[in-house]
Design a protein around this motif. Structure first.
Motif, PDB file in Angstrom:
ATOM      1  N   TYR A 110      11.658 -62.638  27.866  1.00  0.00           N
ATOM      2  CA  TYR A 110      10.701 -63.362  27.160  1.00  0.00           C
ATOM      3  C   TYR A 110       9.184 -63.070  27.293  1.00  0.00           C
ATOM      4  N   PHE A 111       8.821 -62.732  28.582  1.00  0.00           N
ATOM      5  CA  PHE A 111       7.294 -62.374  28.650  1.00  0.00           C
ATOM      6  C   PHE A 111       7.194 -61.026  27.985  1.00  0.00           C
ATOM      7  N   ALA A 112       8.199 -60.312  28.083  1.00  0.00           N
ATOM      8  CA  ALA A 112       8.026 -58.847  27.232  1.00  0.00           C
ATOM      9  C   ALA A 112       7.722 -58.975  25.821  1.00  0.00           C
ATOM     10  N   GLU A 113       8.735 -59.953  25.128  1.00  0.00           N
ATOM     11  CA  GLU A 113       8.845 -60.262  23.879  1.00  0.00           C
ATOM     12  C   GLU A 113       7.165 -60.882  23.368  1.00  0.00           C
ATOM     13  N   ALA A 114       6.575 -61.675  24.576  1.00  0.00           N
ATOM     14  CA  ALA A 114       5.273 -62.378  23.965  1.00  0.00           C
ATOM     15  C   ALA A 114       4.464 -61.099  24.209  1.00  0.00           C
ATOM     16  N   MET A 115       4.306 -60.346  25.318  1.00  0.00           N
ATOM     17  CA  MET A 115       3.302 -59.194  25.257  1.00  0.00           C
ATOM     18  C   MET A 115       3.220 -58.498  24.060  1.00  0.00           C
ATOM     19  N   THR A 116       4.603 -57.965  23.499  1.00  0.00           N
ATOM     20  CA  THR A 116       4.712 -57.174  22.422  1.00  0.00           C
ATOM     21  C   THR A 116       4.016 -57.645  21.227  1.00  0.00           C
ATOM     22  N   GLU A 117       4.362 -59.040  20.963  1.00  0.00           N
ATOM     23  CA  GLU A 117       3.942 -59.811  19.741  1.00  0.00           C
ATOM     24  C   GLU A 117       2.289 -59.746  19.898  1.00  0.00           C
ATOM     25  N   ALA A 118       1.876 -60.141  20.926  1.00  0.00           N
ATOM     26  CA  ALA A 118       0.398 -60.184  21.190  1.00  0.00           C
ATOM     27  C   ALA A 118      -0.497 -58.645  20.945  1.00  0.00           C
ATOM     28  N   ALA A 119       0.380 -57.699  21.367  1.00  0.00           N
ATOM     29  CA  ALA A 119      -0.192 -56.300  21.096  1.00  0.00           C
ATOM     30  C   ALA A 119      -0.201 -55.994  19.705  1.00  0.00           C
ATOM     31  N   VAL A 120       0.974 -56.652  19.114  1.00  0.00           N
ATOM     32  CA  VAL A 120       0.902 -56.147  17.742  1.00  0.00           C
ATOM     33  C   VAL A 120      -0.348 -56.863  16.641  1.00  0.00           C
ATOM     34  N   ALA A 121      -0.613 -58.133  17.230  1.00  0.00           N
ATOM     35  CA  ALA A 121      -1.413 -59.162  16.534  1.00  0.00           C
ATOM     36  C   ALA A 121      -2.752 -58.577  16.878  1.00  0.00           C
ATOM     37  N   ASN A 122      -2.868 -57.901  18.155  1.00  0.00           N
ATOM     38  CA  ASN A 122      -4.154 -57.171  18.052  1.00  0.00           C
ATOM     39  C   ASN A 122      -4.412 -55.639  17.613  1.00  0.00           C
ATOM     40  N   GLY A 123      -3.493 -55.368  16.693  1.00  0.00           N
ATOM     41  CA  GLY A 123      -3.636 -54.078  16.118  1.00  0.00           C
ATOM     42  C   GLY A 123      -2.743 -52.919  16.481  1.00  0.00           C
ATOM     43  N   LEU A 124      -2.091 -53.216  17.452  1.00  0.00           N
ATOM     44  CA  LEU A 124      -0.952 -51.826  17.641  1.00  0.00           C
ATOM     45  C   LEU A 124       0.110 -51.908  16.800  1.00  0.00           C
ATOM     46  N   SER A 125       1.003 -51.011  16.641  1.00  0.00           N
ATOM     47  CA  SER A 125       2.076 -50.777  15.944  1.00  0.00           C
ATOM     48  C   SER A 125       3.131 -51.379  16.699  1.00  0.00           C
ATOM     49  N   PRO A 126       4.288 -52.120  16.129  1.00  0.00           N
ATOM     50  CA  PRO A 126       5.194 -52.419  16.866  1.00  0.00           C
ATOM     51  C   PRO A 126       5.913 -51.357  17.781  1.00  0.00           C
ATOM     52  N   ALA A 127       6.206 -50.045  17.475  1.00  0.00           N
ATOM     53  CA  ALA A 127       6.830 -48.967  18.235  1.00  0.00           C
ATOM     54  C   ALA A 127       5.874 -48.841  19.249  1.00  0.00           C
ATOM     55  N   ASP A 128       4.624 -48.697  19.122  1.00  0.00           N
ATOM     56  CA  ASP A 128       3.645 -48.397  20.106  1.00  0.00           C
ATOM     57  C   ASP A 128       3.533 -49.319  21.223  1.00  0.00           C
ATOM     58  N   ALA A 129       3.630 -50.764  20.559  1.00  0.00           N
ATOM     59  CA  ALA A 129       3.616 -51.729  21.489  1.00  0.00           C
ATOM     60  C   ALA A 129       4.826 -51.978  22.494  1.00  0.00           C
TER      61      ALA A 129
END
Length: 267
Positions: A179-198
């Motif tokens: 769940y933490f990993a999901e949240a980190m990924t969503e936050a990374a995307v919100a800050n400009g990274l692509s989903p794959a890179d995140a």
């Protein structure tokens, strides 16, 4: 050594995968059964080469270990179903959350019974497992249980009263991390990274941190990464403002309470 898995869900499959992959067990010495889902049993047979318990139940009579791996609500019916086919030498190994050794022994008598709480990381040999056993489990059987469980990860022997905490931390713990990993990924995307890179960055961050955790104290590791007034310090400050430790504390407390409640429901 022969094992019968009564219940064939994700935990049973993770353990089967780990045993076979680590070569602690041969597929031919593992049999599976469940309440009614024959398709699931056939899938496990095709995937791993294990046997399906036949109508005559000879697999149960020949078993050294009986793994109970069903939902708590199904334990009583499962034990009622198999008890007449159990030999006096079989060890009952339950991975069912909340259901006590006393409850199990009320159905099977004075057979040796152990309760363990592994997690699904057993599939890759990285489970964190807590185990407790009854007085009927011999020293030799304790040794065999340790070997069986250590083949899928680390093993910590605890008092049965501590298994609710083990369930909350180790049994449920992987889901919190995912769940933490999901949240980190969503936050990374919100800050400009692509989903794959995140996802790639988050996966490697978790993998690297997991390895580091094996070698140093957790707080020491955190402090080494956290330079004063730096980026990590800013992130940690946000976690502290939002009571991150309190949230985790409530998470573990509620999971442990649910494990205790399950035990009361199925006494």
């Amino acid at each position: 050594m022969n094992i019968v898995c009564v219940g064939a869900g994700s935990m049973a499959e993770s353990m089967i995968h780990g045993w076979i992959n680590k070569r602690i067990m041969k597929a031919e010495n593992i049999a599976v059964m469940n309440k009614s889902d024959l398709e699931r049993l056939e899938n496990l047979k095709d995937e791993y080469g294990v046997n399906i318990v036949q109508k005559e139940r000879v697999e149960l009579r020949d078993a050294d270990f009986i793994l109970l791996a069903m939902k708590p609500k199904d334990v009583e019916a499962a034990l009622t179903d198999i008890k007449d086919n159990l030999s006096g030498n079989a060890v009952i190994l339950s991975v069912v959350a909340g259901v006590s050794i006393e409850t199990i022994q009320r159905h099977v008598g004075n057979l040796p019974v152990a309760r363990a709480m592994p997690n699904t990381s057993a599939k890759v040999g990285k489970s964190a497992t807590g185990v407790a056993w009854s007085k009927w489990v011999t020293l030799e059987q304790q040794h065999d249980l340790r070997n069986l469980l250590s083949s899928i990860g680390s093993v910590t022997v605890v008092d049965e009263s501590q298994l609710d905490a083990v369930t909350a931390v180790a049994g449920s713990g992987p889901a919190y991390i995912y769940y933490f990993a999901e949240a980190m990924t969503e936050a990374a995307v919100a800050n400009g990274l692509s989903p794959a890179d995140a996802k790639r960055l988050v996966r490697q961050t978790f993998a690297g941190a997991s390895d580091m955790l094996q070698h140093e104290d957790f707080a020491v590791l955190r402090k080494k990464v956290t330079s004063p007034n730096g980026t990590t310090a800013a992130g940690i400050a946000a976690l502290e403002r939002n009571d991150f430790k309190g949230i985790i504390g409530e998470c573990v407390k509620d999971a442990a309470s649910r494990s205790q409640a399950l035990g009361r429901e199925f006494k």
